[in-house]
Design an enzyme around this catalytic site. Structure first.
Site, PDB file in Angstrom:
ATOM      1  N   VAL A  62      42.430  47.171  -7.815  1.00 59.12           N
ATOM      2  CA  VAL A  62      42.863  48.209  -8.540  1.00 59.12           C
ATOM      3  C   VAL A  62      44.152  47.852  -9.313  1.00 59.12           C
ATOM      4  O   VAL A  62      44.969  47.101  -8.596  1.00 59.12           O
ATOM      5  CB  VAL A  62      43.215  49.358  -7.325  1.00 59.12           C
ATOM      6  N   SER A  63      44.438  48.721 -10.076  1.00 62.65           N
ATOM      7  CA  SER A  63      45.596  48.127 -10.919  1.00 62.65           C
ATOM      8  C   SER A  63      46.688  49.312 -10.721  1.00 62.65           C
ATOM      9  O   SER A  63      47.920  48.693 -11.097  1.00 62.65           O
ATOM     10  CB  SER A  63      45.437  48.355 -12.395  1.00 62.65           C
ATOM     11  N   SER A  64      46.612  50.302  -9.594  1.00 65.01           N
ATOM     12  CA  SER A  64      47.793  51.006  -9.646  1.00 65.01           C
ATOM     13  C   SER A  64      47.634  51.933  -8.161  1.00 65.01           C
ATOM     14  O   SER A  64      46.476  52.073  -7.906  1.00 65.01           O
ATOM     15  CB  SER A  64      48.215  52.037 -10.807  1.00 65.01           C
ATOM     16  N   GLN A  69      45.237  54.888  -9.256  1.00 62.55           N
ATOM     17  CA  GLN A  69      43.768  54.512  -9.080  1.00 62.55           C
ATOM     18  C   GLN A  69      43.351  54.543  -7.849  1.00 62.55           C
ATOM     19  O   GLN A  69      42.013  54.654  -7.551  1.00 62.55           O
ATOM     20  CB  GLN A  69      43.914  53.359 -10.156  1.00 62.55           C
TER      21      GLN A  69
END
Length: 356
Positions: free
Chosen positions: A9-11, A14
């Protein structure tokens, strides 16, 4: 067949949605069980962008695939965008893995090894890369609008301030307000600077009084320089003034910088800040090419403190009338960390020459 699972996951936002690490791993495990495959290991990258291959778990997974002994045959991902959103990286790493006899399977995008399958896979990756770049531009645009309205754009709150949450319509925004626990220390640091004290003296004074930073740590010269050079303490919001290129900060075009004066309560006045900048520039050493630099301290780089093991540095005292070797911890953090005495430069060097 042995497989590894890769989730990313990038954040945090998210992660809160259906793309969370737990949701990805649950789906990947179920897929492996349904196909009768053995899961060898799971790799997870949290808050890491797929536009770069510089992801700890991703790099570990690729390194394992390159070993002479074959540990697994396939990498399972929730979608190809979890593997990479940079078309160039995707091609390079899939080619490298293919040479190692390892394939990449997306459980939600069924593509095969036929020419049509390769074409479909390439189209999916190009769309993912477009989405990622477009999202980055939208994010920057939103942050620019946020900063332009005087709101804090995230990141570490400067010591001396704290976050004040306010509602802007349905959205929660952040402004800076003085933190009275540390604001007096910030004002004092500037006053000590304009009165003629250097960063080392300021550090030794603060640590000598057993004062701590907002993180509960002892003060050092980097802390002090960061504060003295930070315009935020004049009540000015500055955003997008620099970017990182190859890990080094680079100044942005002034036309791209957002600068708003009197945006939040100032801790010091503009006159004090400018005076501090003038003094810092006057004390700053001249920038010289490293090959042209020579040291006046014969034993520089050879001595270590007998008390704490830190390097010994050359230093001057009494307006450069006396010269010594001193412990690096003593110089930068004060005698609370190491109370080793200064050693006279001439005597120590003479002693060293006699022994050689």
């Amino acid at each position: 067949m042995r497989v590894v699972l890769y989730a990313r996951v990038s954040s945090e936002k998210q992660a809160e949605k259906d793309l969370s690490i737990a949701a990805q791993l649950k789906a990947l495990r179920k897929y492996a069980v349904e196909h009768g495959w053995e899961v060898y290991k799971e790799f997870v990258d949290e808050a890491e962008s797929a536009r770069s291959a510089n992801r700890p778990a991703f790099k570990e997974m690729v390194a394992l695939a390159k070993q002479k002994h074959k540990f697994f045959d396939t990498i399972l991902v929730w979608k190809l965008s979890r593997f990479a959103r940079n078309r160039e990286d995707s091609i390079i790493y899939k080619s490298l893995l293919r040479k190692c006899g390892v394939s990449v399977i997306s459980i939600n995008e069924q593509v095969d090894e036929t020419p049509a399958g390769k074409l479909l896979e390439g189209m999916i990756e190009v769309i993912d890369e477009f989405y990622s770049i477009n999202l980055a531009q939208d994010t920057i645009r939103g942050m620019k609008e946020n900063a332009g309205r005087g709101y804090h754009n995230g990141g570490t709150i400067p010591i001396g301030y704290k976050a004040k949450k306010i509602m802007d319509g349905p959205n929660e925004k952040t402004r800076l307000e003085p933190d009275e626990a540390f604001a007096p220390i910030i004002r004092r640091i500037f006053q000590m600077c304009v009165s003629g004290m250097g960063a080392k003296e300021i550090v030794m004074t603060l640590n000598g009084e057993d004062l701590r930073t907002s993180k509960g740590k002892r003060w050092n010269k980097n802390n002090v320089y960061y504060i003295l050079k930070n315009e935020v303490y004049t009540g000015t919001l500055v955003w997008n003034h620099q970017s990182k290129s190859q890990g080094r900060p680079r100044a942005k075009d002034p036309r791209e910088v957002i600068r708003i004066e009197n945006n939040h309560p100032a801790l010091i006045d503009r006159e004090t800040f400018e005076k501090a900048q003038t003094l810092l520039r006057a004390r700053s050493p001249e920038i010289i090419h490293p090959r042209a630099v020579h040291s006046d301290y014969l034993l520089s780089g050879l001595l270590y403190c007998g008390k704490c093991g830190s390097r010994m540095l050359g230093c001057a005292a009494k307006s450069s009338r006396f010269f010594y070797y001193a412990c690096q911890n003593y110089c930068k953090r004060g005698k609370g960390v190491c109370d080793a005495r200064l050693i006279n430069k001439d005597r120590l060097e003479a002693f060293g020459i006699e022994r050689v």
